[in-house]
Design a protein around this motif. Structure first.
Motif, PDB file in Angstrom:
ATOM      1  N   GLY A 113      -3.400   5.414   1.664  1.00  0.00           N
ATOM      2  CA  GLY A 113      -2.118   5.270   2.353  1.00  0.00           C
ATOM      3  C   GLY A 113      -1.748   3.827   2.631  1.00  0.00           C
ATOM      4  O   GLY A 113      -0.742   3.552   3.277  1.00  0.00           O
ATOM      5  N   SER A 162      -0.787   2.429  -4.494  1.00  0.00           N
ATOM      6  CA  SER A 162      -0.032   3.069  -5.575  1.00  0.00           C
ATOM      7  C   SER A 162       1.398   2.549  -5.596  1.00  0.00           C
ATOM      8  O   SER A 162       1.939   2.235  -6.666  1.00  0.00           O
ATOM      9  CB  SER A 162      -0.012   4.584  -5.391  1.00  0.00           C
ATOM     10  OG  SER A 162      -1.309   5.102  -5.504  1.00  0.00           O
ATOM     11  N   THR A 163       1.995   2.458  -4.433  1.00  0.00           N
ATOM     12  CA  THR A 163       3.384   1.982  -4.359  1.00  0.00           C
ATOM     13  C   THR A 163       3.485   0.582  -4.966  1.00  0.00           C
ATOM     14  O   THR A 163       4.399   0.291  -5.742  1.00  0.00           O
ATOM     15  CB  THR A 163       3.864   1.974  -2.895  1.00  0.00           C
ATOM     16  OG1 THR A 163       3.586   3.246  -2.309  1.00  0.00           O
ATOM     17  CG2 THR A 163       5.350   1.697  -2.816  1.00  0.00           C
TER      18      THR A 163
HETATM   19  N1  LIG Z   1       7.610   9.441  -2.293  1.00  0.00           N
HETATM   20  C1  LIG Z   1       7.191   9.193  -1.038  1.00  0.00           C
HETATM   21  N2  LIG Z   1       7.887   9.647   0.018  1.00  0.00           N
HETATM   22  C2  LIG Z   1       7.491   9.384   1.296  1.00  0.00           C
HETATM   23  N3  LIG Z   1       6.400   8.668   1.601  1.00  0.00           N
HETATM   24  C3  LIG Z   1       5.661   8.173   0.590  1.00  0.00           C
HETATM   25  C4  LIG Z   1       6.010   8.415  -0.773  1.00  0.00           C
HETATM   26  N4  LIG Z   1       5.093   7.803  -1.555  1.00  0.00           N
HETATM   27  C5  LIG Z   1       4.215   7.229  -0.726  1.00  0.00           C
HETATM   28  N5  LIG Z   1       4.540   7.446   0.566  1.00  0.00           N
HETATM   29  C6  LIG Z   1       3.824   6.946   1.733  1.00  0.00           C
HETATM   30  O1  LIG Z   1       3.630   5.567   1.586  1.00  0.00           O
HETATM   31  C7  LIG Z   1       2.343   5.201   2.011  1.00  0.00           C
HETATM   32  C8  LIG Z   1       1.621   4.467   0.933  1.00  0.00           C
HETATM   33  O2  LIG Z   1       1.389   5.367  -0.132  1.00  0.00           O
HETATM   34  P1  LIG Z   1       0.565   4.967  -1.416  1.00  0.00           P
HETATM   35  O3  LIG Z   1       1.140   3.752  -2.013  1.00  0.00           O
HETATM   36  O4  LIG Z   1       0.501   6.164  -2.278  1.00  0.00           O
HETATM   37  O5  LIG Z   1      -0.862   4.646  -0.794  1.00  0.00           O
HETATM   38  P2  LIG Z   1      -2.281   4.519  -1.513  1.00  0.00           P
HETATM   39  O6  LIG Z   1      -2.058   4.600  -2.983  1.00  0.00           O
HETATM   40  O7  LIG Z   1      -2.810   3.219  -1.060  1.00  0.00           O
HETATM   41  O8  LIG Z   1      -3.109   5.643  -0.993  1.00  0.00           O
HETATM   42  C9  LIG Z   1       1.625   6.478   2.445  1.00  0.00           C
HETATM   43  O9  LIG Z   1       1.669   6.551   3.840  1.00  0.00           O
HETATM   44  C10 LIG Z   1       2.439   7.573   1.831  1.00  0.00           C
HETATM   45  O10 LIG Z   1       2.451   8.688   2.667  1.00  0.00           O
END
Ligand SMILES: Nc1ncnc2c1ncn2[C@@H]1O[C@H](COP(=O)(O)OP(=O)(O)O)[C@@H](O)[C@H]1O
Ligand SMILES: [Mg+2]
Lengths: 252, 255
Positions: free
Chosen positions: B50, B54-55
Motif C-alpha cells: 500500500g 505499483s502506482t
Molecule cells: N484504483 C484504485 N482506486 C483506489 N485506491 C487505489 C487504487 N489503486 C491503488 N489504490 C490505493 O493506493 C495505495 C497504493 O497502492 P499501490 O500502489 O498498489 O501500493 P503497493 O503496490 O505498494 O502495495 C493503496 O492504499 C491502495 O489502496
C-alpha cells in the motif's frame, strides 16, 4: 403419509387418461398422417414454411448481433455522452413489443421512407431491431466481465482500441456470452412466428392456412408445436456443441 | 573511438519522474515522487504493502495517469496524446504479478500479437522473434500450449518473453514472483538476472532481497506514497538511513 401420495398419483393418472381418451375420440389424425396421400401433402405443406422460418431468424440474428455489438461499445465508453446513446437505444427499442414493431415497419416505414419494404425484409428488420437491444446488453455484460489485467497487458503491448477489442477482449467475451446468445437465437426462432401476421409464408402462416382449409386446428397446431420443438432442440444441441468446442482448448 | 567516448560519459537518463502525484479520490497514493533511471540501470523498489510501489511503476507506462508532476520516458514527456502513449509503450515492457497472459491464445500467439499488431512485423518474422525469446526464457517446447496448461513459473516466463518480443528499452516488473509457489520463484528470478546481465534497463518492485542484492544498482524504499530512501544496495542492506527502512528490513529478513 405414503398412502395419501399414492392415492393422489392414482387420481392424476385416472384424470389424465380420461382426458386423453376424450381427446383421442375427437382426434382426426388423418389430416397430417404420413400414411395417406393427402396427409403427406399437408405435412409437406406445413414443413415448407421451415425454409422461411430459418431464413428469417438466421438473417435477423446475424444483423442483431452486429448491431448489438455496435450499440454495446459506446455503452462501455468513459464518455457519459456515448453511454447515454447506448442507454437511450436500449431502453427505447426494448420497450416496443415485437408484433407492434413488425406492423410498424411493414405498414409504417413505406410511408415514412417512401419505399415499399418486402414482407421478408420487414420481418428481418423488425426482429433484428428488437433483438439488438438484448444483444447489446449481453455484449456489454460479457465485455465488462473481462479481467482488467487483460486490458492492461494489451495496453502495455501498445495495442490500440480496435486491436485490443478484436484480438483480446472480444474472443474471450464471445465465449462467455455464447449461452445467452444461444438463448436469443431460440427466442428469435419463436418470435419469427409473429411475422406470419404480415403474410410471411413461414411455419405458423402455413399452419394457419391449412387450418382454414381443413378445419382441424388441434391436430395441425400440434404438428406446428412439434416442428418448433424439433427445430429448437436441434439449435440448442448445436449451440452446446459450439460451447464445448470453444471451451475445450483453454481457460478454467 | 565513439564507443570509448560513450562509455566514459555518464549514461543518458531514460526515465525521469519529477514531483509526480497521484490521487484516488481524496487519497493520495503518490506524493510528489521524483526519481531518475539512466540507461542500463537496475532499480529495485521495495516498501510495505500500500506504499504506492505499483502506482509509481505504472505511471512510467501510464497504466496509471499521474495527476501532477512530470513523467519523461526516453526524452518524451508523457501527456494525454494517445498516439505518443502507444509509441512509448512499445519502448517500455511490463511484467505483472498476475502474469496477465491471454488465455485464448497459445504461448506463441501471445508472443506474436504485439510484434504483429503494434510493430507491424510480418508473421514469419514475428514467429522467429517469438521463438528466439522463448529459447531465452528456456521454454521453447511449450510454444503451442495454452497458458492454462503451464505452471505459474512457466506462465511468468512466457509473460517476460512476451514483453521482450516488443524489444523494449526498459522493462518494468511489478512483484513478478509474488503470485508464485516458492519452488517456482527461482526459475523466474534466474531469467531476470540473465536479462539484467544483457544490460537491460530495469525497474523492479520486489521483496526478493537476494535478487536485489545481486542485481540492483539502486535501492528505492517507499512508504506512504513517498520515496523515503534511495541508496546503493550495500548501504540499504547494511545501514539503512531511515527508521522505517530499518523496521521494514527487519520484518522482511526475519523469515
Ligand atoms: N484504483 C484504485 N482506486 C483506489 N485506491 C487505489 C487504487 N489503486 C491503488 N489504490 C490505493 O493506493 C495505495 C497504493 O497502492 P499501490 O500502489 O498498489 O501500493 P503497493 O503496490 O505498494 O502495495 C493503496 O492504499 C491502495 O489502496
Ligand atoms: Mg503492488
Amino acid at each position: 403419509m405414503g398412502h395419501i401420495i399414492r392415492r393422489q398419483r392414482l387420481w392424476i393418472l385416472l384424470a389424465s387418461s380420461v382426458l386423453l381418451a376424450g381427446c383421442a375420440s375427437n382426434l382426426q389424425w388423418y389430416v397430417v398422417s404420413p400414411a395417406t396421400e393427402s396427409g403427406r401433402a399437408n405435412l409437406l405443406f406445413l414443413a415448407g414454411g421451415l425454409k422461411y422460418t430459418l431464413l428469417l431468424s438466421c438473417t435477423a440474428i446475424v444483423i442483431s448481433v452486429v448491431v448489438g455489438l455496435l450499440v454495446a461499445l459506446p455503452g462501455l465508453s468513459k464518455n457519459p455522452l456515448w453511454r447515454g446513446v447506448n442507454r437511450v437505444y436500449v431502453e427505447v427499442v426494448r420497450a416496443v413489443p415485437i408484433l407492434v414493431l413488425i406492423l410498424w415497419v411493414y405498414y409504417g416505414l413505406p410511408i415514412v421512407m417512401g419505399l415499399a419494404v418486402s414482407v421478408f425484409w420487414a420481418g428481418v428488420i423488425a426482429l433484428a431491431l428488437s433483438d439488438s437491444a438484448f444483444e447489446a446488453e449481453i455484449f456489454r455484460a460479457g465485455i465488462q466481465s473481462i479481467d482488467r489485467g487483460q486490458l492492461e497487458a494489451s495496453d502495455s503491448l501498445g495495442l490500440g482500441y480496435f486491436d485490443r477489442m478484436r484480438y483480446v477482449v472480444l474472443p474471450q467475451a464471445i465465449r462467455r456470452v455464447l449461452p445467452p446468445l444461444g438463448n436469443q437465437l431460440v427466442y428469435m426462432l419463436k418470435m419469427s412466428s409473429l411475422v406470419s401476421v404480415i403474410g410471411m409464408e413461414e411455419l405458423t402462416r402455413r399452419a394457419n392456412e391449412l387450418v382454414t382449409s381443413q378445419y382441424r386446428p388441434l391436430e395441425i397446431y400440434t404438428v406446428l408445436i412439434i416442428e418448433y420443438l424439433l427445430l429448437i432442440l436441434l439449435v440448442s444441441a448445436g449451440v452446446r456443441w459450439l460451447e464445448r468446442r470453444l471451451a475445450r482448448r483453454d481457460e478454467r | 573511438m565513439n564507443i570509448v567516448s560513450q562509455s566514459s560519459s555518464p549514461a543518458p537518463t531514460i526515465i525521469e519522474l519529477e514531483k509526480v502525484s497521484r490521487f484516488f479520490g481524496s487519497f493520495q497514493a503518490l506524493n510528489e515522487v521524483s526519481l531518475r533511471v539512466s540507461a542500463g540501470e537496475k532499480m529495485v523498489i521495495c516498501g510495505p504493502s500500500g506504499s504506492g510501489k505499483s502506482t509509481l511503476i505504472r505511471c512510467v507506462n501510464q497504466l496509471e495517469k499521474h495527476d501532477a508532476g512530470r513523467v519523461t520516458v526516453n526524452g518524451v514527456e508523457l501527456g494525454r496524446n494517445a498516439k505518443q502513449l502507444r509509441a512509448i509503450r512499445t519502448d517500455v515492457g511490463m511484467v505483472f504479478q498476475q502474469f496477465n497472459l491471454f488465455p485464448h491464445l497459445s504461448v506463441l500467439e501471445n508472443l506474436m500479437l504485439g510484434p504483429m499488431r503494434t510493430r507491424k512485423l510480418t508473421k514469419p518474422v514475428a514467429m522467429e522473434l517469438a521463438m528466439r525469446y522463448l529459447h531465452r526464457v528456456r521454454i521453447p517446447e511449450q510454444a503451442d500450449k495454452y497458458p492454462s496448461q503451464l505452471s505459474g513459473g512457466q506462465q511468468q516466463r512466457v509473460a517476460i518473453a512476451r514483453s521482450l518480443c516488443m524489444e523494449p528499452k526498459v522493462m518494468l516488473f511489478d512483484e513478478p514472483t509474488s503470485a508464485l509457489d516458492p519452488e517456482m520463484i527461482s526459475e523466474v528470478l534466474d531469467v531476470m538476472v540473465e536479462l539484467a546481465d544483457t544490460g537491460m534497463t530495469m525497474m523492479v518492485v520486489t521483496h526478493e532481497m537476494g535478487f536485489a542484492r545481486q542485481v540492483a544498482d539502486t535501492m528505492v524504499f517507499m512508504d506512504g506514497g513517498k520515496i523515503v530512501e534511495t541508496s546503493s544496495p550495500e548501504q540499504f542492506f547494511t545501514r539503512p538511513q531511515s527508521e522505517r527502512g530499518q523496521l521494514f528490513l527487519k520484518q522482511i529478513l526475519q523469515h
